[in-house]
Scaffold this active site. Structure first.
Site, PDB file in Angstrom:
ATOM      1  N   GLU A 170     -22.987   1.509 -29.171  1.00  0.00           N
ATOM      2  CA  GLU A 170     -24.038   1.700 -27.799  1.00  0.00           C
ATOM      3  C   GLU A 170     -23.855   3.250 -27.310  1.00  0.00           C
ATOM      4  OE1 GLU A 170     -25.969  -0.297 -26.711  1.00  0.00           O
ATOM      5  OE2 GLU A 170     -25.076  -2.378 -27.435  1.00  0.00           O
ATOM      6  N   ARG A 199     -25.902 -19.809  -4.979  1.00  0.00           N
ATOM      7  CA  ARG A 199     -27.277 -19.104  -5.087  1.00  0.00           C
ATOM      8  C   ARG A 199     -26.873 -17.551  -4.902  1.00  0.00           C
ATOM      9  NH1 ARG A 199     -29.525 -23.013  -1.527  1.00  0.00           N
ATOM     10  NH2 ARG A 199     -30.694 -24.583  -2.601  1.00  0.00           N
ATOM     11  N   GLU A 232     -36.527  -4.649 -16.205  1.00  0.00           N
ATOM     12  CA  GLU A 232     -37.012  -4.176 -17.962  1.00  0.00           C
ATOM     13  C   GLU A 232     -38.388  -4.709 -17.921  1.00  0.00           C
ATOM     14  OE1 GLU A 232     -34.659  -4.779 -21.671  1.00  0.00           O
ATOM     15  OE2 GLU A 232     -34.908  -6.706 -20.531  1.00  0.00           O
ATOM     16  N   HIS A 248     -29.271  -7.837 -33.015  1.00  0.00           N
ATOM     17  CA  HIS A 248     -29.022  -9.380 -32.465  1.00  0.00           C
ATOM     18  C   HIS A 248     -29.408 -10.408 -33.491  1.00  0.00           C
ATOM     19  CE1 HIS A 248     -29.510  -8.407 -27.715  1.00  0.00           C
ATOM     20  NE2 HIS A 248     -28.172  -8.242 -28.438  1.00  0.00           N
ATOM     21  N   LYS A 260     -27.908  -7.198 -16.192  1.00  0.00           N
ATOM     22  CA  LYS A 260     -28.349  -8.061 -17.173  1.00  0.00           C
ATOM     23  C   LYS A 260     -27.159  -8.864 -17.379  1.00  0.00           C
ATOM     24  CE  LYS A 260     -31.294  -6.852 -20.582  1.00  0.00           C
ATOM     25  NZ  LYS A 260     -31.828  -6.184 -21.576  1.00  0.00           N
ATOM     26  N   ASN A 291     -33.275  -0.919 -25.818  1.00  0.00           N
ATOM     27  CA  ASN A 291     -33.054  -1.991 -26.782  1.00  0.00           C
ATOM     28  C   ASN A 291     -33.081  -1.562 -28.308  1.00  0.00           C
ATOM     29  OD1 ASN A 291     -32.737  -4.513 -25.012  1.00  0.00           O
ATOM     30  ND2 ASN A 291     -34.796  -4.004 -24.758  1.00  0.00           N
TER      31      ASN A 291
END
Length: 337
Positions: free
Chosen positions: A156, A92, A205, A220, A114, A213
């Site tokens: 990026e 966990r 986000e 993507h 992320k 993005n």
């Protein structure tokens, strides 16, 4: 301070019972490591899978990791994505540190928490938010990168610069045709700092962070379709073309200056990136993939981050005709070269 020295300080502060390293087959030969505490996976996007995730979790079990252990991810974006997810799931959640070794990871993937693996032919479909204890950036890693990996991360860096403002973007436009570590290092650090500022304000986000993005909705889709059709297309190449699609839509939907796309195409896209493979120039297939994008407000309502100008992002939904025209515009730019 080198990454090893900074890692030693972090480990001393966190005081874990055991430290494990996750890396890939491309990075492992570049640094000294203890085989007994190192988990190595195959290099490449293919390792962002349930099978590889299961392997990493199994290695942590077999090697005696506990909830007090620390996982150190040393590698590019795949390693930080996979390792962060494994750290979030194991017992966990255990602590982890990211040490990015590529320009892409330094500027983007290793920062912000992320984590994800790919699923059903779609990018980053299964994941969670898991913040690293520290991201240790050492630009000396950049000198180890072959040109394709530099180009991959540059997309990026440019994306972040376009969000950050005119000064940073102008520096990207003035890069030499083959940027080296000396020219890219400061830009990578600025991109990382900008992203961290955004993440600190919107860690989950829910709003502001979505601007990061830019270029990724179409990007993507290009990347996912290429993978489905067995065509090589890196994340950076896909995002570079995705930015051009966003700028074409910005001209249509926000009345952005045509120069925004024209300058980007001339100084970034045409200088650094190959044309899109013929196999991914399929507007209907790309639209179907974009319809599944997790950032959309509803299924089929395809959301983009657009730019009214450099440093002025806006979120908008585009319809099918507008998107197909933008895709055609970007392909036309390359074919006119």
């Amino acid at each position: 301070m080198s990454w090893r020295e900074e890692l030693a300080v972090v480990v001393d502060a966190l005081n874990p019972d055991k430290v494990f390293i996750l890396t890939d087959s491309g990075v492992a030969p570049l640094f000294r490591h203890d085989e007994e505490t190192t988990i190595m996976v195959a290099a490449g996007e293919g390792s962002k899978s349930f099978g590889t995730l299961e392997k990493v979790l199994g290695e942590l079990v077999w090697r005696g990791a506990t909830r007090r252990s620390l996982l150190v991810n040393i590698g590019g974006g795949m390693v930080s994505d996979l390792g962060g997810l494994a750290a979030g799931l194991f017992m966990r959640g255990i602590r982890h540190v990211n040490i990015p070794t590529t320009l892409l990871a330094m500027a983007d993937a290793a920062i912000g928490g992320k984590t994800a693996i790919d699923f059903c032919g779609l990018k980053n479909q299964v994941g969670l938010f898991k913040m690293p204890e520290r991201v240790i950036t050492d630009s000396s890693w950049l000198s180890t990168l072959p040109w394709p990996l530099v180009r991959d991360g540059l997309a990026e860096v440019v994306k972040t610069a376009m969000l950050d403002g005119r000064e940073c973007y102008e520096a990207c436009l003035e890069l030499p045709d083959r940027p080296d570590a000396a020219s890219l290092g400061p830009l990578a650090l600025r991109a990382a700092a900008f992203k961290q500022e955004i993440v600190d304000r919107d860690p989950r986000e829910q709003g502001l962070r979505r601007i990061l993005n830019l270029g990724h909705t179409a990007g993507h889709a290009f990347e996912s379709l290429a993978a489905r059709r067995g065509v090589t297309l890196s994340h950076g190449e896909a995002v570079a073309h995705g930015i051009a699609v966003a700028l074409a839509l910005s001209r249509k939907l926000l009345n952005a200056s045509p120069a925004l796309l024209d300058v980007y195409a001339a100084r970034i896209l045409l200088r650094f990136y190959n044309p899109l493979p013929t196999a991914v120039r399929d507007a209907d297939a790309l639209m179907e993939i974009m319809a599944h994008d997790k950032k959309n407000p509803a299924y089929g309502k395809i959301s983009f981050i657009l730019l009214r100008d450099v440093g002025e992002p806006e979120t908008m939904v585009a319809d099918a005709a507008e998107i197909k025209q933008a895709l055609a515009d970007v392909i036309l730019i390359r074919d006119k070269r």
